[in-house]
Scaffold this motif. Structure first.
Motif, PDB file in Angstrom:
ATOM      1  N   LEU A 401      18.167  40.931   6.463  1.00 49.04           N
ATOM      2  CA  LEU A 401      18.882  41.786   7.405  1.00 49.04           C
ATOM      3  C   LEU A 401      20.262  42.068   6.822  1.00 49.04           C
ATOM      4  CD1 LEU A 401      19.139  43.196  10.137  1.00 49.04           C
ATOM      5  CD2 LEU A 401      19.659  40.993  11.183  1.00 49.04           C
ATOM      6  N   ARG A 402      20.498  43.347   6.499  1.00 49.67           N
ATOM      7  CA  ARG A 402      21.700  43.702   5.747  1.00 49.67           C
ATOM      8  C   ARG A 402      22.897  44.059   6.637  1.00 49.67           C
ATOM      9  NH1 ARG A 402      22.229  48.881   1.814  1.00 49.67           N
ATOM     10  NH2 ARG A 402      20.235  49.321   2.803  1.00 49.67           N
ATOM     11  N   HIS A 403      22.654  44.758   7.737  1.00 43.08           N
ATOM     12  CA  HIS A 403      23.776  45.326   8.484  1.00 43.08           C
ATOM     13  C   HIS A 403      23.357  45.573   9.933  1.00 43.08           C
ATOM     14  CE1 HIS A 403      27.799  47.178   7.882  1.00 43.08           C
ATOM     15  NE2 HIS A 403      27.487  47.954   8.914  1.00 43.08           N
ATOM     16  N   PHE A 404      24.355  45.533  10.833  1.00 43.00           N
ATOM     17  CA  PHE A 404      24.145  45.868  12.243  1.00 43.00           C
ATOM     18  C   PHE A 404      24.869  47.175  12.554  1.00 43.00           C
ATOM     19  CE2 PHE A 404      24.363  41.268  11.791  1.00 43.00           C
ATOM     20  CZ  PHE A 404      23.231  40.822  12.448  1.00 43.00           C
ATOM     21  N   PHE A 405      24.204  48.037  13.284  1.00 43.77           N
ATOM     22  CA  PHE A 405      24.836  49.258  13.767  1.00 43.77           C
ATOM     23  C   PHE A 405      24.761  49.284  15.292  1.00 43.77           C
ATOM     24  CE2 PHE A 405      23.609  50.433   9.465  1.00 43.77           C
ATOM     25  CZ  PHE A 405      24.714  51.144   9.009  1.00 43.77           C
ATOM     26  N   LEU A 406      25.904  49.414  15.940  1.00 44.24           N
ATOM     27  CA  LEU A 406      25.919  49.665  17.376  1.00 44.24           C
ATOM     28  C   LEU A 406      26.088  51.168  17.556  1.00 44.24           C
ATOM     29  CD1 LEU A 406      26.009  48.705  20.337  1.00 44.24           C
ATOM     30  CD2 LEU A 406      28.493  48.573  20.111  1.00 44.24           C
ATOM     31  N   ILE A 407      25.033  51.828  18.022  1.00 46.85           N
ATOM     32  CA  ILE A 407      25.046  53.279  18.199  1.00 46.85           C
ATOM     33  C   ILE A 407      24.833  53.561  19.681  1.00 46.85           C
ATOM     34  CG2 ILE A 407      24.100  55.490  17.422  1.00 46.85           C
ATOM     35  CD1 ILE A 407      22.706  53.982  15.150  1.00 46.85           C
ATOM     36  N   GLY A 408      25.824  54.117  20.323  1.00 44.98           N
ATOM     37  CA  GLY A 408      25.650  54.390  21.749  1.00 44.98           C
ATOM     38  C   GLY A 408      26.933  54.841  22.388  1.00 44.98           C
ATOM     39  N   GLY A 409      26.900  54.950  23.697  1.00 46.53           N
ATOM     40  CA  GLY A 409      28.046  55.419  24.454  1.00 46.53           C
ATOM     41  C   GLY A 409      27.605  56.489  25.430  1.00 46.53           C
ATOM     42  N   CYS A 410      28.568  57.275  25.896  1.00 53.47           N
ATOM     43  CA  CYS A 410      28.279  58.334  26.867  1.00 53.47           C
ATOM     44  C   CYS A 410      27.740  59.561  26.160  1.00 53.47           C
ATOM     45  CB  CYS A 410      29.549  58.714  27.617  1.00 53.47           C
ATOM     46  SG  CYS A 410      30.160  57.434  28.715  1.00 53.47           S
ATOM     47  N   PRO A 488      29.008  42.200   9.140  1.00 57.28           N
ATOM     48  CA  PRO A 488      28.369  43.420   8.627  1.00 57.28           C
ATOM     49  C   PRO A 488      27.934  44.285   9.815  1.00 57.28           C
ATOM     50  CG  PRO A 488      26.822  41.608   8.515  1.00 57.28           C
ATOM     51  CD  PRO A 488      28.118  41.027   8.990  1.00 57.28           C
ATOM     52  N   LEU A 489      28.931  44.811  10.545  1.00 55.15           N
ATOM     53  CA  LEU A 489      28.704  45.523  11.799  1.00 55.15           C
ATOM     54  C   LEU A 489      29.526  46.799  11.827  1.00 55.15           C
ATOM     55  CD1 LEU A 489      27.861  45.729  14.875  1.00 55.15           C
ATOM     56  CD2 LEU A 489      29.889  44.332  15.367  1.00 55.15           C
ATOM     57  N   SER A 490      28.891  47.893  12.202  1.00 56.38           N
ATOM     58  CA  SER A 490      29.592  49.164  12.365  1.00 56.38           C
ATOM     59  C   SER A 490      29.344  49.701  13.762  1.00 56.38           C
ATOM     60  CB  SER A 490      29.111  50.193  11.331  1.00 56.38           C
ATOM     61  OG  SER A 490      29.362  49.743  10.018  1.00 56.38           O
ATOM     62  N   LEU A 491      30.407  50.223  14.394  1.00 58.38           N
ATOM     63  CA  LEU A 491      30.319  50.767  15.744  1.00 58.38           C
ATOM     64  C   LEU A 491      30.397  52.286  15.679  1.00 58.38           C
ATOM     65  CD1 LEU A 491      31.394  47.770  16.046  1.00 58.38           C
ATOM     66  CD2 LEU A 491      32.299  48.498  18.243  1.00 58.38           C
ATOM     67  N   ILE A 492      29.335  52.927  16.135  1.00 65.11           N
ATOM     68  CA  ILE A 492      29.236  54.386  16.109  1.00 65.11           C
ATOM     69  C   ILE A 492      29.166  54.843  17.572  1.00 65.11           C
ATOM     70  CG2 ILE A 492      28.048  56.347  15.055  1.00 65.11           C
ATOM     71  CD1 ILE A 492      28.919  54.161  13.043  1.00 65.11           C
ATOM     72  N   ILE A 493      30.280  55.287  18.102  1.00 62.76           N
ATOM     73  CA  ILE A 493      30.419  55.463  19.548  1.00 62.76           C
ATOM     74  C   ILE A 493      30.516  56.942  19.920  1.00 62.76           C
ATOM     75  CG2 ILE A 493      31.784  54.859  21.579  1.00 62.76           C
ATOM     76  CD1 ILE A 493      30.507  52.458  20.164  1.00 62.76           C
ATOM     77  N   SER A 494      29.744  57.341  20.905  1.00 61.26           N
ATOM     78  CA  SER A 494      29.895  58.673  21.499  1.00 61.26           C
ATOM     79  C   SER A 494      30.608  58.523  22.830  1.00 61.26           C
ATOM     80  CB  SER A 494      28.526  59.332  21.705  1.00 61.26           C
ATOM     81  OG  SER A 494      27.693  58.556  22.546  1.00 61.26           O
ATOM     82  N   TRP A 495      31.441  59.494  23.167  1.00 59.98           N
ATOM     83  CA  TRP A 495      32.161  59.398  24.441  1.00 59.98           C
ATOM     84  C   TRP A 495      32.038  60.719  25.190  1.00 59.98           C
ATOM     85  CZ3 TRP A 495      36.669  61.605  26.643  1.00 59.98           C
ATOM     86  CH2 TRP A 495      37.283  62.585  25.876  1.00 59.98           C
ATOM     87  N   TYR A 496      32.090  60.596  26.520  1.00 62.41           N
ATOM     88  CA  TYR A 496      32.085  61.791  27.361  1.00 62.41           C
ATOM     89  C   TYR A 496      33.134  61.668  28.461  1.00 62.41           C
ATOM     90  CZ  TYR A 496      30.793  65.205  30.874  1.00 62.41           C
ATOM     91  OH  TYR A 496      30.839  66.213  31.798  1.00 62.41           O
ATOM     92  N   GLU A 497      33.051  60.584  29.249  1.00 61.88           N
ATOM     93  CA  GLU A 497      33.969  60.484  30.385  1.00 61.88           C
ATOM     94  C   GLU A 497      34.806  59.209  30.321  1.00 61.88           C
ATOM     95  OE1 GLU A 497      32.849  57.841  31.863  1.00 61.88           O
ATOM     96  OE2 GLU A 497      30.863  58.050  32.674  1.00 61.88           O
ATOM     97  N   HIS A 513      38.461  47.201  14.584  1.00 62.82           N
ATOM     98  CA  HIS A 513      38.855  48.436  13.909  1.00 62.82           C
ATOM     99  C   HIS A 513      37.669  49.107  13.216  1.00 62.82           C
ATOM    100  CE1 HIS A 513      38.798  46.247  10.104  1.00 62.82           C
ATOM    101  NE2 HIS A 513      39.721  45.394  10.547  1.00 62.82           N
ATOM    102  N   ASP A 514      37.948  50.253  12.620  1.00 67.03           N
ATOM    103  CA  ASP A 514      36.950  51.063  11.909  1.00 67.03           C
ATOM    104  C   ASP A 514      35.836  51.554  12.835  1.00 67.03           C
ATOM    105  OD1 ASP A 514      37.753  51.132   9.010  1.00 67.03           O
ATOM    106  OD2 ASP A 514      37.811  48.974   9.369  1.00 67.03           O
ATOM    107  N   ILE A 515      36.184  51.873  14.080  1.00 64.68           N
ATOM    108  CA  ILE A 515      35.209  52.445  15.012  1.00 64.68           C
ATOM    109  C   ILE A 515      35.065  53.930  14.710  1.00 64.68           C
ATOM    110  CG2 ILE A 515      34.736  52.960  17.445  1.00 64.68           C
ATOM    111  CD1 ILE A 515      36.417  50.470  18.147  1.00 64.68           C
ATOM    112  N   TYR A 516      33.818  54.386  14.634  1.00 64.94           N
ATOM    113  CA  TYR A 516      33.530  55.809  14.481  1.00 64.94           C
ATOM    114  C   TYR A 516      33.378  56.417  15.879  1.00 64.94           C
ATOM    115  CZ  TYR A 516      32.637  55.208   9.478  1.00 64.94           C
ATOM    116  OH  TYR A 516      32.761  54.946   8.133  1.00 64.94           O
ATOM    117  N   LEU A 517      34.154  57.471  16.166  1.00 62.99           N
ATOM    118  CA  LEU A 517      34.165  58.064  17.501  1.00 62.99           C
ATOM    119  C   LEU A 517      33.873  59.552  17.414  1.00 62.99           C
ATOM    120  CD1 LEU A 517      34.818  57.436  20.520  1.00 62.99           C
ATOM    121  CD2 LEU A 517      37.161  58.165  20.042  1.00 62.99           C
ATOM    122  N   GLY A 518      33.082  60.043  18.368  1.00 62.72           N
ATOM    123  CA  GLY A 518      32.771  61.462  18.367  1.00 62.72           C
ATOM    124  C   GLY A 518      32.120  61.878  19.663  1.00 62.72           C
TER     125      GLY A 518
END
Length: 557
Positions: A401-410, A488-497, A513-518
């Motif tokens: 197991l190489r890496h964790f990705f948290l992908i989610g949000g609004c 080894p974790l990256s946060l890929i976050i979508s936001w709306y409200e 830190h190093d959170i990806y936001l969009g």
């Protein structure tokens, strides 16, 4: 009041990701909010700031704050959150109640902490007069205000709105945090204080993130105490033959009450949107007529509810303008509302009577035959996921197991959100994906298979389950002898409200830190505030899925 009359009012709102031209809605909210409602909401926020000017000295003297006042402030914040309430008369009644509370506090507490207009202003009686006064409460009313001060004030306010949604859920279950309750008042009063510097407001912003964690922790305690810890559970995403009610929003207590009242009626109950994680709770999935999950994320509801042969119950946000094809079969409860939509309130005992929606669901009859079964897996909250902690640690150490990705949000409807689907599909096979909130609907029906004997996609829960993600990340960091930023974790976050704002501030307050936001960055962040967040927390704007994955994995782009 008709639409032509409503559009005579000016408005300015930029609290959500989809705000017009990434600057602000000035004619009509992209959410469906009219200028009339927008102005009344501005005035409501103005009023609770004034209430807080009288309440703050009481808190500082150690006087216990009346919880009915706190609950009112919380409900106002929640009511003005994106896609919650669009009913003009509800706002007018809340405004009248705000003036009553302000006058009571004024008589009891004496001089306010700050003799600002928020405190000294007295609300007129009629809606017309309220709307006449509303410009004083507008975001852009003070043209001379330092843009960084305005930006930070609005960031704190939107964080408070997000916190209020979680606080309301917890309070419905009988749980609350005294510290967070006091913070509503202390923070709202601080937003009226012209003496506060940018540096002081930055500290208040980080404190807002800390309070977001505090409230999410309290909500997690409420949910897991009453309904037990979520456990992995397969959920059918297709419908069965017979009458049904779809439950949308976030509120577990409303779902439980409806499940109890529909026992033995032959009605199937389906979750929708952010209610999907409810299937993981033993205290809810014990009801056999909790039959599955319907549809996708909130922004698809108009199309998916169109001419539905069943009823819909909206328990919290996210409500969109109901089409005429189903407006007669959608119901709201809690603070949710739309003009002409039937509302189910509480009685004096705090109970709700769902007989009207039950009777209508039986009359509509539902679908004539079963659809083919398709199941997805949910229920990986912090308790369930950490049950696999040893296996996860071993898999990482062995290289499986190489890496964790948290992908989610609004989630939202604006083009560009297919990025999150593409990202999930491109994640390498030796990586694990965690997801939460309605952003999961971009990819949660895809088959990701397994990695190191674990499902590659772990559904952690609702947006408030950022707390679960924090618990999981912290426990793994301890196991590896590092901090969260060392994983080894990256946060890929979508936001709306604004709940996403509270969640982001929660993560930043922990120093993550190093959170990806969009898909885009918030319009309410001034260039200087954005630069501060970028420099301090290395906050990143998403680019394209392939390049961002390579960067996360430390590969050359």
């Amino acid at each position: 009041m008709g639409n032509n009359m409503e559009l005579d009012y000016e408005m300015f709102c930029y609290q959500c990701e989809q705000t017009a031209n990434q600057k602000g809605c000035t004619k009509l909210g992209v959410c469906g909010k009219t200028p009339e409602v927008a102005n009344l909401q501005d005035l409501l926020i103005f009023q609770i700031k004034g209430i807080s000017c009288y309440a703050r000295p009481l808190i500082e003297k150690g006087t216990p704050m009346d919880k009915s006042v706190v609950s009112f402030i919380e409900n106002v914040l929640f009511t003005t959150l994106t896609n919650v309430n669009f009913d003009v008369e509800v706002h007018v009644e809340l405004l009248r109640e705000s003036q009553r509370i302000k006058e009571e506090l004024r008589a009891y507490a004496g001089a306010p902490s700050q003799p600002t207009l928020h405190a000294t202003y007295d609300l007129p009686q009629t809606k017309t007069e309220m709307l006449r006064d509303a410009p004083i409460a507008g975001i852009m009313y003070d043209k001379s205000l330092d843009p960084d001060i305005r930006s930070l004030r609005q960031t704190v306010l939107y964080g408070l709105k997000g916190i209020s949604a979680y606080g309301h859920q917890a309070r419905e279950l009988g749980y609350y945090s005294d510290e967070a309750d006091d913070f509503y008042i202390l923070a709202l009063e601080a937003l009226t204080d012209d003496r506060l510097s940018v540096e002081e407001l930055i500290r208040l912003t980080m404190r807002t993130g800390e309070m977001a964690i505090e409230v999410m922790k309290k909500l997690d305690e409420a949910n897991t105490t009453i309904y037990q810890n979520p456990a992995p559970q397969k959920v059918n995403v297709h419908l069965k033959k017979g009458p049904f009610i779809i439950v949308s929003g976030h509120d577990l207590k409303d779902l439980e009450m409806l499940l109890k009242q529909t026992e033995g009626t032959g009605i199937h109950i389906y979750t929708h949107g952010e209610m999907l994680p409810c299937h993981g709770y033993p205290g809810l999935n014990k009801y056999p007529h909790l039959a599955g999950n319907f549809g996708g994320a909130w922004q698809d509801q108009q199309k998916q509810f169109d001419n539905l042969p069943g009823c819909i119950l909206m328990t919290t946000n996210c409500l969109m303008r109901p089409r005429d094809s189903y407006k007669d079969r959608i119901y709201s409860t809690n603070v949710v509302g739309w003009d002409g939509v039937k509302h189910i309130g509480k009685n004096e005992n705090g109970e709700k009577d769902f007989s009207a929606i039950i009777e209508q669901a039986l009359e509509l009859g539902g679908y004539p035959e079963d659809q083919d079964v398709q199941e997805i897996l949910v229920g990986f909250g912090h308790h369930a996921t950490l049950g696999y902690a040893d296996a996860i640690v071993d898999a990482v150490k062995s290289g499986k197991l190489r890496h964790f990705f948290l992908i989610g949000g609004c989630d939202g409807a604006r083009p560009g959100r297919n990025y999150y689907t593409e990202f999930a599909e491109m994640v390498p096979q030796d990586c694990l994906i965690m997801t939460l909130a309605c952003g999961k609907y971009r990819f949660n029906k895809l088959d990701f298979g397994e990695v190191a004997g674990l499902p590659r996609l772990l559904d952690i829960g609702q947006c408030n389950d950022v707390y679960s993600a924090i618990r999981i990340a912290t426990a793994l960091a301890d196991a590896f002898g590092t901090d969260v930023n060392g994983l080894p974790l990256s946060l890929i976050i979508s936001w709306y409200e604004q709940k996403a704002v509270a969640d982001l501030l929660a993560l930043l307050s922990l120093g993550i830190h190093d959170i990806y936001l969009g898909p885009t960055l918030p319009a309410f962040l001034s260039p200087n505030v954005l630069q501060y967040l970028t420099d301090t927390f290395h906050l990143k704007s998403i680019s394209n899925a392939r390049d961002d994955i390579r960067t996360c994995l430390g590969q050359a782009v």
